[in-house]
Design a protein around this motif. Structure first.
Motif, PDB file in Angstrom:
ATOM      1  N   THR A 360     -16.014  -2.450  -5.567  1.00 29.22           N
ATOM      2  CA  THR A 360     -16.016  -1.614  -4.369  1.00 29.22           C
ATOM      3  C   THR A 360     -14.758  -1.859  -3.537  1.00 29.22           C
ATOM      4  O   THR A 360     -14.128  -0.922  -3.033  1.00 29.22           O
ATOM      5  N   MET A 361     -14.373  -3.136  -3.391  1.00 31.63           N
ATOM      6  CA  MET A 361     -13.151  -3.448  -2.661  1.00 31.63           C
ATOM      7  C   MET A 361     -11.909  -2.941  -3.403  1.00 31.63           C
ATOM      8  O   MET A 361     -10.919  -2.547  -2.770  1.00 31.63           O
ATOM      9  N   ALA A 362     -11.969  -2.909  -4.728  1.00 31.03           N
ATOM     10  CA  ALA A 362     -10.850  -2.366  -5.500  1.00 31.03           C
ATOM     11  C   ALA A 362     -10.676  -0.880  -5.219  1.00 31.03           C
ATOM     12  O   ALA A 362      -9.541  -0.386  -5.071  1.00 31.03           O
ATOM     13  N   VAL A 363     -11.780  -0.147  -5.099  1.00 30.19           N
ATOM     14  CA  VAL A 363     -11.695   1.285  -4.780  1.00 30.19           C
ATOM     15  C   VAL A 363     -11.080   1.481  -3.398  1.00 30.19           C
ATOM     16  O   VAL A 363     -10.184   2.319  -3.208  1.00 30.19           O
ATOM     17  N   ALA A 364     -11.549   0.708  -2.422  1.00 34.71           N
ATOM     18  CA  ALA A 364     -10.997   0.818  -1.070  1.00 34.71           C
ATOM     19  C   ALA A 364      -9.515   0.478  -1.051  1.00 34.71           C
ATOM     20  O   ALA A 364      -8.709   1.162  -0.403  1.00 34.71           O
ATOM     21  N   GLY A 365      -9.127  -0.584  -1.760  1.00 36.65           N
ATOM     22  CA  GLY A 365      -7.723  -0.968  -1.813  1.00 36.65           C
ATOM     23  C   GLY A 365      -6.850   0.074  -2.489  1.00 36.65           C
ATOM     24  O   GLY A 365      -5.713   0.329  -2.048  1.00 36.65           O
ATOM     25  N   LEU A 366      -7.356   0.708  -3.547  1.00 37.55           N
ATOM     26  CA  LEU A 366      -6.582   1.744  -4.234  1.00 37.55           C
ATOM     27  C   LEU A 366      -6.358   2.962  -3.339  1.00 37.55           C
ATOM     28  O   LEU A 366      -5.283   3.575  -3.376  1.00 37.55           O
ATOM     29  N   LEU A 367      -7.343   3.304  -2.536  1.00 32.98           N
ATOM     30  CA  LEU A 367      -7.169   4.420  -1.610  1.00 32.98           C
ATOM     31  C   LEU A 367      -6.064   4.116  -0.592  1.00 32.98           C
ATOM     32  O   LEU A 367      -5.201   4.964  -0.319  1.00 32.98           O
ATOM     33  N   GLU A 368      -6.081   2.907  -0.039  1.00 36.48           N
ATOM     34  CA  GLU A 368      -5.048   2.535   0.928  1.00 36.48           C
ATOM     35  C   GLU A 368      -3.683   2.428   0.252  1.00 36.48           C
ATOM     36  O   GLU A 368      -2.655   2.802   0.844  1.00 36.48           O
ATOM     37  N   ALA A 369      -3.646   1.926  -0.981  1.00 37.24           N
ATOM     38  CA  ALA A 369      -2.385   1.843  -1.717  1.00 37.24           C
ATOM     39  C   ALA A 369      -1.825   3.233  -1.995  1.00 37.24           C
ATOM     40  O   ALA A 369      -0.596   3.444  -1.961  1.00 37.24           O
ATOM     41  N   ALA A 370      -2.696   4.201  -2.268  1.00 34.77           N
ATOM     42  CA  ALA A 370      -2.243   5.576  -2.469  1.00 34.77           C
ATOM     43  C   ALA A 370      -1.605   6.120  -1.197  1.00 34.77           C
ATOM     44  O   ALA A 370      -0.575   6.821  -1.245  1.00 34.77           O
ATOM     45  N   ALA A 371      -2.207   5.807  -0.042  1.00 36.86           N
ATOM     46  CA  ALA A 371      -1.622   6.241   1.228  1.00 36.86           C
ATOM     47  C   ALA A 371      -0.257   5.606   1.448  1.00 36.86           C
ATOM     48  O   ALA A 371       0.686   6.255   1.924  1.00 36.86           O
ATOM     49  N   LEU A 372      -0.131   4.318   1.100  1.00 37.10           N
ATOM     50  CA  LEU A 372       1.158   3.637   1.252  1.00 37.10           C
ATOM     51  C   LEU A 372       2.215   4.251   0.338  1.00 37.10           C
ATOM     52  O   LEU A 372       3.379   4.418   0.743  1.00 37.10           O
ATOM     53  N   ALA A 373       1.828   4.598  -0.898  1.00 34.38           N
ATOM     54  CA  ALA A 373       2.774   5.242  -1.812  1.00 34.38           C
ATOM     55  C   ALA A 373       3.217   6.591  -1.264  1.00 34.38           C
ATOM     56  O   ALA A 373       4.394   6.967  -1.375  1.00 34.38           O
ATOM     57  N   PHE A 374       2.300   7.319  -0.655  1.00 39.23           N
ATOM     58  CA  PHE A 374       2.658   8.607  -0.053  1.00 39.23           C
ATOM     59  C   PHE A 374       3.571   8.393   1.152  1.00 39.23           C
ATOM     60  O   PHE A 374       4.491   9.182   1.393  1.00 39.23           O
ATOM     61  N   TRP A 375       3.318   7.325   1.911  1.00 38.71           N
ATOM     62  CA  TRP A 375       4.199   7.006   3.047  1.00 38.71           C
ATOM     63  C   TRP A 375       5.636   6.790   2.575  1.00 38.71           C
ATOM     64  O   TRP A 375       6.579   7.174   3.262  1.00 38.71           O
ATOM     65  N   ALA A 376       5.824   6.204   1.393  1.00 37.99           N
ATOM     66  CA  ALA A 376       7.160   5.926   0.882  1.00 37.99           C
ATOM     67  C   ALA A 376       7.952   7.202   0.620  1.00 37.99           C
ATOM     68  O   ALA A 376       9.196   7.159   0.532  1.00 37.99           O
ATOM     69  N   THR A 377       7.258   8.344   0.524  1.00 36.96           N
ATOM     70  CA  THR A 377       7.962   9.615   0.308  1.00 36.96           C
ATOM     71  C   THR A 377       8.359  10.296   1.606  1.00 36.96           C
ATOM     72  O   THR A 377       9.021  11.334   1.581  1.00 36.96           O
ATOM     73  N   GLU A 378       7.944   9.724   2.738  1.00 32.22           N
ATOM     74  CA  GLU A 378       8.254  10.343   4.024  1.00 32.22           C
ATOM     75  C   GLU A 378       9.728  10.174   4.357  1.00 32.22           C
ATOM     76  O   GLU A 378      10.280   9.081   4.248  1.00 32.22           O
ATOM     77  N   ARG A 379      10.342  11.231   4.805  1.00 29.53           N
ATOM     78  CA  ARG A 379      11.755  11.164   5.188  1.00 29.53           C
ATOM     79  C   ARG A 379      11.897  10.567   6.569  1.00 29.53           C
ATOM     80  O   ARG A 379      11.135  10.911   7.446  1.00 29.53           O
TER      81      ARG A 379
END
Length: 379
Positions: A360-379
């Protein structure tokens, strides 16, 4: 700042109302002679009411006088709570719960009002302080409800809530300033349609919805699954002890108040990544060291700090997009936020059943990691 404090307390008291029934479901099943599945409709209907208020009530903050709208909505919450208190049967209580949800959205009318009243260089700090009050109200509502119900019964919970909201309505009427509405010339249907237009036309709003939605989904995953973890070995905690863990979230919400000041200082974008990393680390720590209560305690603190920090930075950013449309921006943002939380609750049950607490914690962490990866695309 005294007005900001009043608005922060008011937001917390308003939004707390939709959580009072959650710790009382078992008690209500006995009171109304219903099953646990039927009792869960109380929570569902309250959330549906809150969603309806977000869609149909909050956008009016850009169209009518916010002071009057907030005051009457707060009084409406008091009336709905009073109806719940005197409920003679389950159907009556469910109907009252719906209107509690609808009117509790006055908190989401106050947040954009606070942003509108703040000066440009202080908007982040003001939004942070008001949002901290709102978040603390969410986290402490369950503990308050359980304690009062143990002492005086479940009807006292709603009676105290009703009295509090009537007093709050009077205080807000005296404290809030009169305010002209920027979109007063728009018709009500036009106001509602413009919410979809904001989502279409504002890429920053859509991006911040992803940041906040992923984090809030992880947040709801943790708080939904936590009672299952703490009720089993090696903890075997009772309901009161489990409820007290919400105090850790309140501490995190207080710390997240610093996020608004980071935004005002020009560090908003980097701070988003920092708060996301704090949340990811918390999910990892709680998953890897699930049998250590210290790891759970620290994890809850830093999870709440991270998720709520991103939330405050997001709202400080999106309220600068279109000052005349802040209430409608709130509807768009919080509406999607609400959907993400519902998805997180559903994921929590499935993931805990299939993979336990670590999964369950792995699912929560993957969701936050996906948000961080998307943040890296922000100009």
């Amino acid at each position: 700042m005294p007005l900001v404090t009043v608005m922060a307390v008011a937001c917390g008291l308003a939004v707390a109302n939709i959580y009072y029934a959650q710790p009382l479901l078992d008690l209500l099943t006995r009171q109304f002679g219903i099953g646990s599945g039927t009792a869960s409709l109380i929570v569902t209907v309250t959330q549906i009411g809150y969603a309806a208020g977000l869609v149909f009530l909050v956008p009016l903050g850009d169209q009518v006088n916010r002071r009057r709208l907030i005051t009457w909505t707060a009084a409406g919450t008091g009336a709905a709570l009073a109806a719940a208190m005197i409920s003679p049967g389950f159907g009556w209580f469910v109907a009252a719960s719906f209107f509690i949800g609808v009117t509790a959205t006055c908190a989401q009318i106050m947040v954009p009002m606070a942003a509108h009243l703040a000066e440009d260089g202080q908007r982040g700090a003001v939004v942070g302080r008001v949002m901290s009050g709102l978040l603390i109200g969410i986290l402490l509502a369950r503990a308050f409800s359980g304690i009062v119900a143990d002492i005086a019964g479940w009807r006292a919970v709603f009676g105290i809530g009703a009295l509090t909201m009537f007093v709050l309505a009077a205080v807000l009427y005296r404290a809030l300033p009169e305010e002209a509405s920027a979109a007063a010339r728009m018709s009500y249907p036009q106001t509602l349609r413009s919410v979809a237009a904001l989502l279409r036309d504002e890429p920053t709003l859509r991006r911040r919805i992803v940041y906040g939605g992923c984090g809030f989904a992880g947040f709801t995953i943790v708080w939904t699954a936590l009672p299952f973890l703490l009720a089993r070995a090696p903890y075997h905690y009772g309901e009161t002890a489990i409820g007290l863990f919400s105090l850790l979230g309140a501490a995190g919400a207080l710390g997240a108040n610093a996020a608004g000041r980071l935004h005002d200082a020009g560090y908003g974008r980097r701070a988003v990544a920092g708060f996301m990393l704090a949340a990811i680390a918390s999910f990892a720590g709680m998953g890897l060291f699930s049998t250590h209560v210290v790891a759970i305690v620290l994890g809850l603190f830093f999870m709440d700090l991270g998720v709520q920090g991103v939330q405050i930075l997001n709202q400080s950013t999106i309220y600068a997009l279109r000052p005349e449309a802040r209430s409608r921006i709130t509807t768009a943002y919080i509406g999607c936020f609400f959907i993400a939380g519902a998805i997180g609750s559903a994921l929590a049950g499935v993931s805990f059943e299939l993979a336990g607490w670590p999964g369950t914690m792995a699912v929560a962490g993957l969701l936050e990691a996906a948000a961080l990866a998307f943040w890296a695309t922000e100009r």
